[in-house]
Design a protein around this motif. Structure first.
Motif, PDB file in Angstrom:
ATOM      1  N   ALA A  70      17.439 -44.513 -17.589  1.00  0.00           N
ATOM      2  CA  ALA A  70      16.486 -44.830 -16.518  1.00  0.00           C
ATOM      3  C   ALA A  70      15.959 -43.571 -15.845  1.00  0.00           C
ATOM      4  N   ALA A  71      16.757 -42.527 -15.778  1.00  0.00           N
ATOM      5  CA  ALA A  71      16.342 -41.261 -15.154  1.00  0.00           C
ATOM      6  C   ALA A  71      17.259 -40.157 -15.659  1.00  0.00           C
ATOM      7  N   LYS A  72      16.751 -38.911 -15.574  1.00  0.00           N
ATOM      8  CA  LYS A  72      17.487 -37.786 -16.142  1.00  0.00           C
ATOM      9  C   LYS A  72      17.181 -36.516 -15.361  1.00  0.00           C
ATOM     10  N   GLN A  73      18.176 -35.655 -15.228  1.00  0.00           N
ATOM     11  CA  GLN A  73      17.998 -34.345 -14.590  1.00  0.00           C
ATOM     12  C   GLN A  73      18.847 -33.332 -15.349  1.00  0.00           C
ATOM     13  N   TYR A  74      18.235 -32.231 -15.761  1.00  0.00           N
ATOM     14  CA  TYR A  74      18.983 -31.181 -16.446  1.00  0.00           C
ATOM     15  C   TYR A  74      18.791 -29.863 -15.727  1.00  0.00           C
ATOM     16  N   LEU A  75      19.897 -29.242 -15.354  1.00  0.00           N
ATOM     17  CA  LEU A  75      19.902 -27.918 -14.733  1.00  0.00           C
ATOM     18  C   LEU A  75      20.610 -26.976 -15.704  1.00  0.00           C
ATOM     19  N   PRO A  76      19.865 -26.142 -16.430  1.00  0.00           N
ATOM     20  CA  PRO A  76      20.474 -25.373 -17.517  1.00  0.00           C
ATOM     21  C   PRO A  76      21.447 -24.289 -17.073  1.00  0.00           C
ATOM     22  N   LYS A  77      21.277 -23.776 -15.879  1.00  0.00           N
ATOM     23  CA  LYS A  77      22.191 -22.725 -15.411  1.00  0.00           C
ATOM     24  C   LYS A  77      22.148 -22.678 -13.893  1.00  0.00           C
ATOM     25  N   ILE A  78      23.056 -23.404 -13.272  1.00  0.00           N
ATOM     26  CA  ILE A  78      23.131 -23.397 -11.819  1.00  0.00           C
ATOM     27  C   ILE A  78      24.354 -22.590 -11.395  1.00  0.00           C
ATOM     28  N   THR A  79      24.190 -21.760 -10.394  1.00  0.00           N
ATOM     29  CA  THR A  79      25.318 -20.973  -9.893  1.00  0.00           C
ATOM     30  C   THR A  79      26.220 -21.879  -9.065  1.00  0.00           C
ATOM     31  N   GLU A 124      29.664  -5.258  -6.186  1.00  0.00           N
ATOM     32  CA  GLU A 124      30.107  -4.679  -7.447  1.00  0.00           C
ATOM     33  C   GLU A 124      31.252  -5.466  -8.073  1.00  0.00           C
ATOM     34  N   GLN A 125      32.103  -6.079  -7.261  1.00  0.00           N
ATOM     35  CA  GLN A 125      33.257  -6.784  -7.802  1.00  0.00           C
ATOM     36  C   GLN A 125      32.968  -8.255  -8.107  1.00  0.00           C
ATOM     37  N   ALA A 126      31.805  -8.739  -7.697  1.00  0.00           N
ATOM     38  CA  ALA A 126      31.499 -10.167  -7.814  1.00  0.00           C
ATOM     39  C   ALA A 126      31.306 -10.599  -9.265  1.00  0.00           C
ATOM     40  N   ILE A 127      31.846 -11.764  -9.597  1.00  0.00           N
ATOM     41  CA  ILE A 127      31.661 -12.400 -10.902  1.00  0.00           C
ATOM     42  C   ILE A 127      31.141 -13.819 -10.640  1.00  0.00           C
ATOM     43  N   PRO A 128      29.834 -14.046 -10.781  1.00  0.00           N
ATOM     44  CA  PRO A 128      29.293 -15.382 -10.529  1.00  0.00           C
ATOM     45  C   PRO A 128      29.795 -16.389 -11.562  1.00  0.00           C
ATOM     46  N   VAL A 129      29.889 -17.638 -11.129  1.00  0.00           N
ATOM     47  CA  VAL A 129      30.312 -18.741 -11.988  1.00  0.00           C
ATOM     48  C   VAL A 129      29.142 -19.706 -12.118  1.00  0.00           C
ATOM     49  N   THR A 130      28.776 -20.045 -13.355  1.00  0.00           N
ATOM     50  CA  THR A 130      27.639 -20.927 -13.578  1.00  0.00           C
ATOM     51  C   THR A 130      28.036 -22.121 -14.448  1.00  0.00           C
ATOM     52  N   ALA A 131      27.178 -23.132 -14.427  1.00  0.00           N
ATOM     53  CA  ALA A 131      27.399 -24.317 -15.252  1.00  0.00           C
ATOM     54  C   ALA A 131      26.052 -24.911 -15.643  1.00  0.00           C
ATOM     55  N   ALA A 132      26.015 -25.548 -16.816  1.00  0.00           N
ATOM     56  CA  ALA A 132      24.879 -26.387 -17.193  1.00  0.00           C
ATOM     57  C   ALA A 132      25.207 -27.808 -16.767  1.00  0.00           C
TER      58      ALA A 132
END
Length: 436
Positions: free
Chosen positions: A354-363, A268-276
């Protein structure tokens, strides 16, 4: 059916660390991981000869570094240069990171430069624990006078912690992480997957049974004591001590009647942190000097990790960009903002891609120390004897991977105390386990 002294659910950094410590203490240990590979968010993917981490990863000289060094891991890589730029009102400006850049930057007035230099000196001696119940905004607004120095501190602390919640974030842990950052960081050759594999091999040599591609579905407990872990393929691991080194939501699902335990409070108290996270490999850098950039009035960050680590087979430069996210996220808008950051810092980068990786919302982590927290999670779940938790969310003030390793040590220490087993002498662990 399989029997063990200690069963660990989750094969990320926390689970592997706990497994190594438990095995070193003479405990018959089983490690259960639902994926085919160990590592969790510390895995590394290869694409066109490029090593991509799951978003931006840097190893600070904190608890995890000391732990890995105590294990004898190679930790191959280097410390990057800290020469940096800041994005302010759509332009790049020299960011103060040392005496030379502090004198040169046009961002800060002479009075502000003196205050900034004074704070860099004070931080090294600051007892950050005094501010564990003070919000980051309260600390910055109450301690720093110059407006631009405040902006820069918000940026530095955001980058060190990944958190965009200054009214909620506890200042103490963030300041502690910034103190570690001032010592420099380590970018690892071939990504964090190399370190994960070394941890797995060490655990195996110590006799840990590493069960990959096995999904735990429930943790059995009766009369206030744990007794087994059940997997979806029918495998049952009988154990008197169980560590859940998995995300908080997963831990909650695994434990029947979790709503009657401390797991409910922690959830109940947890606040996840995410990033793109946007990672690109460029055949060459259009602007070779612009490799390390903080957003000052934007919540973005850019680092060319190849300036310190081997991350491609053909010499491509691997750049990691982050958009620190709040409650509201927009995958398309976040990608656009990150690409615009690249346009500013490395104009013409698309021609070199040359290469690309996109993670739109990773915890990044599933909880952190904030001023609304009622209690710090774990290591023991007090209502169920023998049940423990570990992971980046089970922080007692540590951040990121330091929280994973520190919480793993806390869990094993409690197991050893409960079973009245003496810990391993410090010289066998090295300096990493002086507090185990």
């Amino acid at each position: 059916m399989k029997k063990a002294d200690v069963a660990i659910v989750g094969g990320g950094i926390a689970g592997l660390t706990a497994a190594v410590y438990a095995a070193k203490a003479g405990k018959q240990t089983v490690l259960i991981e639902k994926q085919v590979r160990m590592g969790g968010r510390a895995i590394t993917n290869q694409k066109n000869g490029v090593y991509f981490n799951m978003g931006g990863h840097a190893l600070y000289f904190g608890d995890a570094w000391e732990t890995f060094r105590g294990f004898g891991l190679s930790l191959q890589g280097n410390k990057p240069s800290i020469d940096a730029y800041g994005i302010w009102k759509g332009t790049l400006k020299t960011l103060p990171t040392n005496v030379r850049s502090l004198l040169a930057t046009p961002l800060v007035s002479w009075k502000g430069k003196m205050e900034f230099a004074a704070w860099l000196t004070k931080l090294g001696k600051l007892d950050t624990r005094l501010y564990d119940r003070v919000s980051l905004r309260e600390w910055i607004e109450g301690q720093i006078k110059d407006p631009m120095v405040r902006h820069i501190f918000y940026s530095l602390l955001r980058t060190a912690s990944y958190v965009v919640a200054p009214d909620l974030q506890a200042a103490g842990p963030a300041l502690g992480q910034l103190k570690n950052a001032l010592k420099g960081v380590l970018y690892l050759d071939r990504g964090w997957g190399e370190t994960v594999e070394e941890l797995r091999q060490l655990a195996s040599r110590l006799g840990v049974a590493c069960l990959t591609d096995n999904k735990a579905v429930s943790i059995g407990h009766d009369q206030g004591k744990v007794n087994h872990v059940l997997c979806d393929n029918g495998l049952k691991i009988i154990a008197g001590s169980i560590i859940v080194a998995a995300p908080l939501e997963e831990a909650y699902r695994l434990v029947p009647r979790a709503e009657s335990t401390a797991l409910h409070t922690w959830k109940e108290q947890a606040i996840p942190v995410t990033a793109a996270c946007l990672d690109v490999a460029l055949r060459r850098l259009p602007k070779p000097k612009q490799q390390f950039v903080y957003g000052i009035d934007q919540t973005v960050f850019l680092s060319n990790q190849s300036r310190a680590a081997y991350l491609s087979e053909d010499g491509s430069q691997v750049i990691s960009l982050l958009k620190y996210q709040g409650e509201e996220t927009n995958a398309r808008q976040d990608l656009l903002e990150l690409e615009q950051t690249l346009d500013l810092v490395q104009p013409g980068w698309r021609n070199e891609l040359a290469a690309k990786q996109y993670l739109p919302k990773i915890t990044v982590f599933h909880d952190f120390m904030h001023i609304k927290r009622k209690e710090n999670p774990g290591p023991a779940v007090p209502e169920i004897e023998g049940l423990y938790v570990a992971g980046d969310w089970a922080s007692h003030g540590e951040l990121l991977v330091d929280a994973a390793t520190a919480s793993a040590k806390r869990a094993v220490r409690h197991i050893l105390a409960r079973t009245e087993t003496e810990g391993i002498p410090e010289d066998e662990y090295g300096g990493a386990v002086s507090n185990l």
